[in-house]
Design a protein around this motif. Structure first.
Motif, PDB file in Angstrom:
ATOM      1  N   ALA A 205       0.963  -1.232  -0.130  1.00 29.61           N
ATOM      2  CA  ALA A 205      -0.092  -0.093  -0.226  1.00 29.61           C
ATOM      3  C   ALA A 205       1.128   1.357   0.105  1.00 29.61           C
ATOM      4  O   ALA A 205       0.747   2.339  -0.716  1.00 29.61           O
ATOM      5  N   ARG A 206       1.901   1.415   0.845  1.00 31.92           N
ATOM      6  CA  ARG A 206       2.759   2.380   0.885  1.00 31.92           C
ATOM      7  C   ARG A 206       3.655   2.718  -0.434  1.00 31.92           C
ATOM      8  O   ARG A 206       3.612   3.806  -0.945  1.00 31.92           O
ATOM      9  N   ALA A 207       3.808   1.486  -1.258  1.00 30.01           N
ATOM     10  CA  ALA A 207       4.486   1.444  -2.427  1.00 30.01           C
ATOM     11  C   ALA A 207       3.494   2.361  -3.429  1.00 30.01           C
ATOM     12  O   ALA A 207       4.102   3.133  -4.308  1.00 30.01           O
ATOM     13  N   MET A 208       2.038   1.725  -3.478  1.00 29.16           N
ATOM     14  CA  MET A 208       1.258   2.370  -4.472  1.00 29.16           C
ATOM     15  C   MET A 208       0.918   3.741  -4.277  1.00 29.16           C
ATOM     16  O   MET A 208       0.934   4.713  -5.126  1.00 29.16           O
ATOM     17  N   VAL A 209       0.927   4.153  -3.004  1.00 26.91           N
ATOM     18  CA  VAL A 209       0.915   5.564  -2.475  1.00 26.91           C
ATOM     19  C   VAL A 209       1.891   6.559  -3.031  1.00 26.91           C
ATOM     20  O   VAL A 209       1.712   7.291  -3.366  1.00 26.91           O
ATOM     21  N   ASP A 210       3.325   5.953  -2.861  1.00 25.05           N
ATOM     22  CA  ASP A 210       4.164   6.670  -3.356  1.00 25.05           C
ATOM     23  C   ASP A 210       4.277   6.884  -4.602  1.00 25.05           C
ATOM     24  O   ASP A 210       4.741   8.072  -5.244  1.00 25.05           O
ATOM     25  N   ILE A 211       3.769   5.923  -5.287  1.00 25.05           N
ATOM     26  CA  ILE A 211       3.785   5.986  -6.885  1.00 25.05           C
ATOM     27  C   ILE A 211       2.801   7.133  -7.429  1.00 25.05           C
ATOM     28  O   ILE A 211       2.965   8.109  -8.202  1.00 25.05           O
ATOM     29  N   VAL A 212       1.644   7.123  -6.722  1.00 30.70           N
ATOM     30  CA  VAL A 212       0.397   8.119  -6.880  1.00 30.70           C
ATOM     31  C   VAL A 212       1.033   9.484  -6.533  1.00 30.70           C
ATOM     32  O   VAL A 212       0.872  10.523  -7.489  1.00 30.70           O
ATOM     33  N   LYS A 213       1.558   9.582  -5.415  1.00 34.34           N
ATOM     34  CA  LYS A 213       2.558  11.040  -5.111  1.00 34.34           C
ATOM     35  C   LYS A 213       3.411  11.458  -6.161  1.00 34.34           C
ATOM     36  O   LYS A 213       3.403  12.688  -6.402  1.00 34.34           O
ATOM     37  N   ARG A 214       4.148  10.474  -6.425  1.00 31.03           N
ATOM     38  CA  ARG A 214       5.364  10.821  -7.278  1.00 31.03           C
ATOM     39  C   ARG A 214       4.896  11.259  -8.634  1.00 31.03           C
ATOM     40  O   ARG A 214       5.575  12.568  -9.176  1.00 31.03           O
ATOM     41  N   TYR A 215       3.817  10.828  -9.143  1.00 26.69           N
ATOM     42  CA  TYR A 215       3.364  11.368 -10.571  1.00 26.69           C
ATOM     43  C   TYR A 215       1.999  12.260 -10.417  1.00 26.69           C
ATOM     44  O   TYR A 215       1.578  12.857 -11.644  1.00 26.69           O
ATOM     45  N   ASN A 216       1.661  12.530  -9.003  1.00 29.88           N
ATOM     46  CA  ASN A 216       0.881  13.719  -8.912  1.00 29.88           C
ATOM     47  C   ASN A 216      -0.731  13.224  -9.558  1.00 29.88           C
ATOM     48  O   ASN A 216      -1.287  13.927 -10.177  1.00 29.88           O
ATOM     49  N   TRP A 217      -0.803  12.116  -9.742  1.00 27.39           N
ATOM     50  CA  TRP A 217      -2.071  11.441  -9.963  1.00 27.39           C
ATOM     51  C   TRP A 217      -3.190  11.848  -9.065  1.00 27.39           C
ATOM     52  O   TRP A 217      -3.137  12.051  -8.019  1.00 27.39           O
ATOM     53  N   THR A 218      -4.353  12.224  -9.811  1.00 31.28           N
ATOM     54  CA  THR A 218      -5.455  12.567  -9.054  1.00 31.28           C
ATOM     55  C   THR A 218      -6.728  11.489  -9.233  1.00 31.28           C
ATOM     56  O   THR A 218      -7.873  11.559  -8.347  1.00 31.28           O
TER      57      THR A 218
END
Length: 239
Positions: A205-218
């Motif tokens: 879950a942390r890895a998925m959240v980090d990816i979302v944050k890294r690419y500023n996905w909404t």
């Protein structure tokens, strides 16, 4: 003849080491097929070769239909891996790895039943080392029992793995899981003999959240599927 038994027999012809024993359940007369490869070191394995028991067969511990892809592939992979290791003298020189593969049926009651068989073999082997060997009726020649397992691989389900670990750790038997991702199993004070080769749910879950944050996905869509057919698709939208 079940597909599981046929496949393992075909594999045994290639490696030439597999023996089979048939165990009968106490309540259901359910025949359990066990694949046993002899060796200097024996590794136990719990794979879900069959689906879990249907609702009307749970009390009998009678497993469901065979899982050709999920279960059979894991049996084949383990036998193939042992064959490759044993055929390479550089990996474990003068040591032959063996295994005992049992069916967990993705159900805690069945998995615990099979784990007890692992433990019983270990206890009998301990008695043999202490000189408490069994003899046949017709002679005094000791009956050689199976070697104890050094550890257990599996089962796949986190809930079943927890139940198995609660039992195995009482006898100091290590367990390593290949797909159990529950965060509870990370608690070494409770599951000190448990290891795994996959990250826990929390780490994923942390890895998925980090990816979302890294690419500023909404907006993210997650699709959950069961097996090769798209059943009960759950779409989770994160905005």
């Amino acid at each position: 003849m079940s597909i599981f038994l046929l496949l393992v027999i075909l594999l045994s012809e290639e490696i030439g080491l597999v023996n089979f024993s048939f165990l009968v359940g106490a309540q259901a007369n359910e025949r359990r097929v066990v694949a046993h490869v002899t060796g200097d070191i024996i590794i136990g394995a719990l794979f879900s070769v069959h689906h879990q028991p249907p609702a009307d067969k749970v009390h009998e511990r009678k497993c469901g239909v065979i899982r050709e892809q999920y279960g059979i592939q894991r049996v084949e992979a383990m036998l193939h891996t042992l064959d490759r290791i044993n055929s390479d003298p550089k990996i474990l020189p003068n040591i032959t790895l063996g295994c005992e593969i049992r069916d967990s049926c993705w159900h805690s009651a069945v998995a615990l039943e099979q784990s007890i068989e692992f433990i019983r073999d270990s206890l009998v082997s301990s008695e043999e080392e202490e000189g408490l060997v069994r003899c046949t009726d017709s002679a005094t020649t000791p009956v050689r029992v199976k070697k104890p397992i050094v550890g257990v691989i599996g089962p796949g389900s986190s809930s079943v793995a927890i139940q198995v670990q609660n039992l195995l750790q009482l006898f100091n038997i290590p367990q390593i899981a290949y797909s159990a991702t529950s965060m509870d199993l990370s608690d070494k004070t409770l599951y000190k003999y448990f290891m795994r080769v996959v990250p826990s749910d929390a780490q994923q879950a942390r890895a998925m959240v980090d990816i979302v944050k890294r690419y500023n996905w909404t907006y993210v869509s997650a699709i959950h599927t069961e097996g090769k057919l798209y059943k009960n698709q759950d779409i989770l939208d994160i905005v």
